[in-house]
Design an enzyme around this catalytic site. Structure first.
Site, PDB file in Angstrom:
ATOM      1  N   VAL A  70     -24.338  29.899   1.040  1.00  0.00           N
ATOM      2  CA  VAL A  70     -24.994  31.055   0.429  1.00  0.00           C
ATOM      3  C   VAL A  70     -25.295  30.690  -1.019  1.00  0.00           C
ATOM      4  O   VAL A  70     -24.731  29.739  -1.563  1.00  0.00           O
ATOM      5  CB  VAL A  70     -24.130  32.338   0.492  1.00  0.00           C
ATOM      6  CG1 VAL A  70     -23.969  32.811   1.922  1.00  0.00           C
ATOM      7  CG2 VAL A  70     -22.782  32.125  -0.173  1.00  0.00           C
ATOM      8  N   SER A  71     -26.164  31.473  -1.656  1.00  0.00           N
ATOM      9  CA  SER A  71     -26.634  31.126  -2.994  1.00  0.00           C
ATOM     10  C   SER A  71     -25.726  31.593  -4.117  1.00  0.00           C
ATOM     11  O   SER A  71     -25.667  30.957  -5.168  1.00  0.00           O
ATOM     12  CB  SER A  71     -28.050  31.692  -3.212  1.00  0.00           C
ATOM     13  OG  SER A  71     -28.959  31.111  -2.307  1.00  0.00           O
TER      14      SER A  71
END
Length: 210
Positions: A70-71
């Site tokens: 995920v970012s």
């Protein structure tokens, strides 16, 4: 009873890819029972029967790696969801697997988990790579990683071929990262015009990702 089968059928019996069998042949680890005049490999199915019945006679020692990313920190629940999906899938296939997770932009090639994954692939320690979506690996450049996997005989399993539900949000974050990099360079040039342009682009990206 002797029954010669193609390399594809033999690979299924062993639970590996045809490329892996070719590598085993070249290294002398497993020789085919016949090579035709056209260079096609044939294997005796009776010798592979234990594998065909679910008891591998000889398995690929390389690992299955399931990769999730995920970012940002506020997306950690999604990281846990990805990991659970990957664990459930790998366990259902009966694979021995390891989950590798990353927290960082899809534009970042220096993430700890990704670097470790690439090192293991290059060192021939990975036999299978499992991801939920292609862009979980990288926003741009995933095809290059896939090409390396193909060269190394690594099977790639992508669970969802459609668009990721977090695609727009992640893309906005990646665009902001690109703008930030260029901002540092253009602000250094002290150009008011460039600064104003970048500020407008940043606001548009933030609004799109909101």
């Amino acid at each position: 009873m002797k029954r010669l089968v193609s390399i594809g059928e033999a690979a299924k019996a062993y639970g590996v890819t045809p490329l892996t069998l070719r590598r085993w042949h070249e290294s002398g680890k497993l020789l085919p029972d016949l090579v035709t005049e056209g260079g096609r490999r044939r294997y005796d199915l009776s010798k592979l029967q234990p594998a065909a019945e679910g008891r591998p006679a000889q398995s690929d020692p390389r690992r299955t790696i399931a990769y999730a990313r995920v970012s940002s920190h506020d997306q950690k629940p999604d990281l846990e969801r990805q990991s659970q999906v990957l664990e459930s899938y790998c366990a259902a296939q009966g694979w021995t697997y390891e989950i590798v997770t990353d927290l960082g932009s899809g534009m970042n090639y220096r993430k700890k988990g990704l670097k470790r994954l690439l090192d293991d692939i290059i060192e021939d320690r990975v036999g299978r790579l499992v991801i939920t979506h292609q862009d979980r690996l990288l926003r741009f450049g995933a095809e290059l990683v896939f090409a390396i996997c193909q060269t190394k005989g690594v099977e790639i399993v992508i669970l969802n071929q459609g668009e990721d539900t977090s695609f727009e949000e992640d893309l906005a974050r990646d665009v902001l990262e690109i703008i930030t990099v260029f901002s540092a360079r253009l602000y250094g040039a002290r150009s008011r015009k460039n600064a104003k342009l970048l500020d407008g682009m940043r606001k548009a990206a933030e609004a799109d990702g909101a």
